[in-house]
Design an enzyme around this catalytic site. Structure first.
Site, short mmCIF file in Angstrom:
data_model
loop_
_atom_site.label_atom_id
_atom_site.label_comp_id
_atom_site.label_asym_id
_atom_site.label_seq_id
_atom_site.Cartn_x
_atom_site.Cartn_y
_atom_site.Cartn_z
CG HIS A 249 -17.28 104.99 -45.09
ND1 HIS A 249 -16.31 105.30 -46.06
CD2 HIS A 249 -16.54 104.34 -43.69
CE1 HIS A 249 -15.28 104.91 -44.80
NE2 HIS A 249 -14.73 104.10 -43.90
CB CYS B 225 -13.73 110.90 -48.30
SG CYS B 225 -13.69 109.45 -49.88
C1 CIR Z 1 -10.78 103.09 -47.31
O1 CIR Z 1 -11.29 101.00 -47.93
O2 CIR Z 1 -10.45 103.12 -46.23
C2 CIR Z 1 -10.20 103.99 -48.66
N1 CIR Z 1 -9.70 103.19 -49.73
C3 CIR Z 1 -11.51 104.80 -49.55
C4 CIR Z 1 -12.50 105.40 -48.08
C5 CIR Z 1 -13.17 106.57 -48.35
N2 CIR Z 1 -13.47 107.06 -47.71
C6 CIR Z 1 -14.84 107.70 -47.52
O3 CIR Z 1 -15.57 107.44 -48.28
N3 CIR Z 1 -15.05 108.75 -46.60
#
Ligand code: CIR
Length: 260
Positions: free
Chosen positions: A168, A255
């Site tokens: 991201h 997140c």
């Molecule tokens: C994903 O790959 O979507 C989750 N395992 C991790 C998401 C992390 N989100 C973020 O950094 N905003």
């Protein structure tokens, strides 16, 4: 003006029993008990900074649901429910949306074929930076920019095509306030068009670029002494939190909450 870093409320969701079944490129299996302890410390830190907390229940069908930031983009005037880029995560938004309708009179949404992950959206004093990533497509970014324009906010699209390996936008940048952006070497500073004073994050500490300014403090991941010292030199006050188990699932500090 957006990006004040002042908040009164946060939505969080502890990791569920199947946390390890989420999407990861990092490889290591997270320890659920430790993840729950780290999550509780994170929530306690937000509470200590004056935020009231809405805690959503884990949902077994959505192992990545603890990363609530990806399910919405919040502004003082309205919430925008996203359509996450990973199909396995789309259902997470229902309970987040329900919680947001209690707090926001206006709740907008991103519709198919658009996709947006909240982790690709960084609010700054110059406007909202929106990363075009493997999770956030041009259609979704366009819808988000239109919603934000309707609310009076400027958006700046950041093409992350050259940034291989970054999940991201906020894996590589964070707003530090006063026109400053923390930036890891994963993204070219030229993408930000000279609008910010760049605070470089050392390559070996690039994970710490995901930090969160909350009510006069900066939440920073434990284990990154150089970046922490850089923040202190700027007069910012780091609040260090251990998030090792969330890192194993490609997540970071920002997140784990939706702040408003
Ligand atoms: C994903 O790959 O979507 C989750 N395992 C991790 C998401 C992390 N989100 C973020 O950094 N905003």
């Amino acid at each position: 003006m957006s990006g004040s870093g002042r908040f009164t409320h946060a939505i969080v969701r502890p990791p569920g029993a199947n946390f390890a079944a989420g999407i990861t490129t990092s490889g290591g299996a997270p320890d659920l008990a430790l993840a729950l302890t780290q999550h509780a410390s994170y929530v306690a830190a937000l509470s200590s900074l004056g935020l009231t907390i809405t805690e959503l229940a884990p949902e077994l069908e959505f192992p990545d649901g603890t990363f609530v930031e990806d399910a919405a983009v919040l502004t003082p005037l309205a919430a925008i429910v996203t359509r996450p880029g990973a199909a396995s995560r789309r259902g997470e938004t229902a309970t987040v949306c329900a919680a947001l309708t209690h707090r926001f009179r206006t709740v907008l949404s991103i519709e198919a074929p658009g996709t947006v992950d909240g982790g690709d959206v960084c609010e700054t004093s110059a406007g909202f930076l929106i990363g075009l990533s493997a999770r956030t497509n041009a259609n979704g970014a366009g819808q988000l920019a239109e919603h934000l324009a309707g609310l009076g906010y400027r958006s700046i699209l950041i093409n992350m095509a050259a940034a291989a390996g970054l999940l991201h936008l906020k894996s590589a940048i964070s707003d530090l306030g006063d026109g400053r952006l923390a930036l890891s070497p994963g993204l070219d500073p030229a993408l930000f068009g000279g609008n910010y004073e760049i605070v470089p994050v050392p390559a070996e500490e690039s994970y710490s670029a995901n930090c969160v300014r909350v009510n006069g403090r900066v939440l920073v991941a434990a284990g990154f002494p150089k970046f922490r010292a850089a923040l202190e030199r700027l007069g910012l006050e780091p609040l260090v939190l251990e998030v090792s188990e969330f890192r194993k699932m490609d997540g970071g500090l920002s997140c784990l909450s939706l702040r408003s």
